[in-house]
Motif scaffolding. Structure first.
Motif, mmCIF file in Angstrom:
data_model
loop_
_atom_site.group_PDB
_atom_site.id
_atom_site.type_symbol
_atom_site.label_atom_id
_atom_site.label_comp_id
_atom_site.label_asym_id
_atom_site.label_seq_id
_atom_site.Cartn_x
_atom_site.Cartn_y
_atom_site.Cartn_z
ATOM 1 N N HIS A 1 0.825 -1.218 0.000
ATOM 2 C CA HIS A 1 0.000 0.000 0.000
ATOM 3 C C HIS A 1 0.858 1.267 0.000
ATOM 4 N N LEU A 2 2.101 1.147 0.455
ATOM 5 C CA LEU A 2 2.990 2.304 0.405
ATOM 6 C C LEU A 2 3.178 2.760 -1.036
ATOM 7 N N GLU A 3 3.477 1.816 -1.931
ATOM 8 C CA GLU A 3 3.690 2.171 -3.329
ATOM 9 C C GLU A 3 2.381 2.407 -4.068
ATOM 10 N N VAL A 4 1.353 1.652 -3.718
ATOM 11 C CA VAL A 4 0.073 1.796 -4.402
ATOM 12 C C VAL A 4 -0.523 3.179 -4.179
ATOM 13 N N LYS A 5 -0.382 3.712 -2.958
ATOM 14 C CA LYS A 5 -1.069 4.970 -2.648
ATOM 15 C C LYS A 5 -0.280 5.932 -1.775
ATOM 16 N N LEU A 6 0.182 5.469 -0.623
ATOM 17 C CA LEU A 6 0.602 6.395 0.423
ATOM 18 C C LEU A 6 1.793 7.264 0.062
ATOM 19 N N LEU A 7 2.801 6.701 -0.583
ATOM 20 C CA LEU A 7 3.991 7.497 -0.898
ATOM 21 C C LEU A 7 3.725 8.528 -1.988
ATOM 22 N N GLY A 8 2.598 8.430 -2.653
ATOM 23 C CA GLY A 8 2.219 9.433 -3.639
ATOM 24 C C GLY A 8 1.409 10.579 -3.067
ATOM 25 N N LEU A 9 1.004 10.483 -1.808
ATOM 26 C CA LEU A 9 0.146 11.517 -1.211
ATOM 27 C C LEU A 9 0.810 12.893 -1.107
ATOM 28 N N PRO A 10 2.109 12.994 -0.766
ATOM 29 C CA PRO A 10 2.694 14.335 -0.666
ATOM 30 C C PRO A 10 2.494 15.178 -1.924
ATOM 31 N N ALA A 11 2.520 14.563 -3.085
ATOM 32 C CA ALA A 11 2.346 15.305 -4.334
ATOM 33 C C ALA A 11 0.918 15.816 -4.521
ATOM 34 N N THR A 12 -0.028 15.282 -3.746
ATOM 35 C CA THR A 12 -1.418 15.703 -3.875
ATOM 36 C C THR A 12 -1.796 16.799 -2.880
ATOM 37 N N MET A 13 -0.883 17.174 -2.017
ATOM 38 C CA MET A 13 -1.217 18.148 -0.978
ATOM 39 C C MET A 13 -1.554 19.515 -1.581
ATOM 40 N N GLN A 14 -2.524 20.166 -0.958
ATOM 41 C CA GLN A 14 -3.068 21.416 -1.485
ATOM 42 C C GLN A 14 -2.418 22.656 -0.891
ATOM 43 N N THR A 15 -1.729 22.517 0.234
ATOM 44 C CA THR A 15 -1.125 23.664 0.908
ATOM 45 C C THR A 15 0.374 23.432 1.081
ATOM 46 N N ARG A 16 1.113 24.513 1.197
ATOM 47 C CA ARG A 16 2.561 24.396 1.363
ATOM 48 C C ARG A 16 2.915 23.688 2.673
ATOM 49 N N THR A 17 2.261 24.088 3.754
ATOM 50 C CA THR A 17 2.545 23.476 5.052
ATOM 51 C C THR A 17 2.170 22.001 5.050
ATOM 52 N N GLY A 18 1.032 21.689 4.472
ATOM 53 C CA GLY A 18 0.622 20.293 4.398
ATOM 54 C C GLY A 18 1.597 19.458 3.606
ATOM 55 N N ARG A 19 2.112 20.015 2.522
ATOM 56 C CA ARG A 19 3.061 19.273 1.689
ATOM 57 C C ARG A 19 4.368 19.021 2.435
ATOM 58 N N LEU A 20 4.858 20.021 3.152
ATOM 59 C CA LEU A 20 6.093 19.847 3.913
ATOM 60 C C LEU A 20 5.921 18.771 4.995
ATOM 61 N N MET A 21 4.793 18.817 5.685
ATOM 62 C CA MET A 21 4.516 17.814 6.712
ATOM 63 C C MET A 21 4.404 16.423 6.087
ATOM 64 N N ALA A 22 3.755 16.348 4.928
ATOM 65 C CA ALA A 22 3.571 15.067 4.262
ATOM 66 C C ALA A 22 4.901 14.492 3.786
ATOM 67 N N GLU A 23 5.755 15.339 3.240
ATOM 68 C CA GLU A 23 7.054 14.861 2.761
ATOM 69 C C GLU A 23 7.899 14.306 3.894
ATOM 70 N N GLU A 24 7.868 14.959 5.045
ATOM 71 C CA GLU A 24 8.634 14.471 6.201
ATOM 72 C C GLU A 24 8.094 13.125 6.674
ATOM 73 N N ARG A 25 6.792 12.991 6.710
ATOM 74 C CA ARG A 25 6.190 11.738 7.172
ATOM 75 C C ARG A 25 6.437 10.606 6.171
ATOM 76 N N ALA A 26 6.369 10.921 4.882
ATOM 77 C CA ALA A 26 6.623 9.893 3.864
ATOM 78 C C ALA A 26 8.062 9.404 3.935
ATOM 79 N N GLU A 27 8.989 10.321 4.186
ATOM 80 C CA GLU A 27 10.395 9.931 4.330
ATOM 81 C C GLU A 27 10.570 8.980 5.509
ATOM 82 N N TRP A 28 9.874 9.243 6.596
ATOM 83 C CA TRP A 28 9.955 8.360 7.767
ATOM 84 C C TRP A 28 9.406 6.973 7.431
#
Length: 212
Positions: A172-199
């Motif tokens: 599910h990481l490759e199917v969906k979750l690791l692609g979520l940061p690119a779908t973020m609508q706000t700058r802050t949300g994207r930064l938070m998402a990228e950090e969490r995806a890296e973890w």
């Protein structure tokens, strides 16, 4: 918690009491999404806080299982139920459409483009719940409930097979979750998402090392 949020929370709890328990979508989930939303909203101008608060606390009012044939309609059903409740609760009538849109647009499966800042914040705040440590916990919980396993021990990274997140949670990481940061609508949300995806990728590396 504001008085309004306490009423929203109590209403959700009452509605959910008649539905099957869902550890991935519980009152803790709502509280975490509200925390995420407030962090994101601090960097966004002209947020209507009453609209955002109501939308966050009521966004999963109608909670359908992941494998339900009506899953894609859940956010719209929640929007309708939420506006009915808010109208009775004395919420400003002119703001009800904004709450309904934010709730309807938050869902990944609904495929509705968020058109307001409150809708963009809620969508980001909810998607952050699918990332990081809490995202992994929810991923494995949902996979186990639906009868899936942790990982394909013969081919954990799906190098010689199609990805299958219904059978193996790690897919599910490759199917969906690791692609979520690119779908973020706000700058802050994207930064938070990228950090969490890296973890999450670090966790996968450790998991693969332990099972190899």
């Amino acid at each position: 918690m504001t008085e309004a949020a306490a009423r929203y929370r109590a209403h959700v709890a009452a509605v959910w009491a008649a539905q099957p328990a869902d550890g991935a979508h519980d009152l803790g989930h709502l509280a975490r999404v509200w925390t995420n939303a407030r962090l994101i909203a601090l960097d966004e101008p002209e947020v209507d806080w009453p609209v955002l608060e109501a939308a966050v606390w009521l966004h999963d009012l109608i909670n359908l299982p992941k494998n339900s044939p009506d899953r894609a309609r859940a956010s719209r059903l929640s929007a309708d139920a939420a506006t009915e409740f808010l109208a009775r609760d004395g919420f400003a009538p002119e703001k009800l459409p904004a709450v309904a849109h934010a709730i309807a647009a938050h869902s990944f499966s609904a495929q509705i483009t968020p058109e307001t800042i409150e809708a963009r914040i809620l969508q980001d705040a909810d998607r952050l719940e699918a990332l990081g440590a809490i995202g992994l916990a929810r991923m494995f919980l949902i996979s186990g409930r639906m009868g899936g396993g942790i990982v394909d021990m013969d081919d954990p990274m799906a190098q010689n097979r199609p990805l299958d997140d219904k059978s193996f949670a790690l897919d599910h990481l490759e199917v969906k979750l690791l692609g979520l940061p690119a779908t973020m609508q706000t700058r802050t949300g994207r930064l938070m998402a990228e950090e969490r995806a890296e973890w999450m990728m670090s966790f996968r590396t450790r998991l693969l090392a332990e099972i190899s």
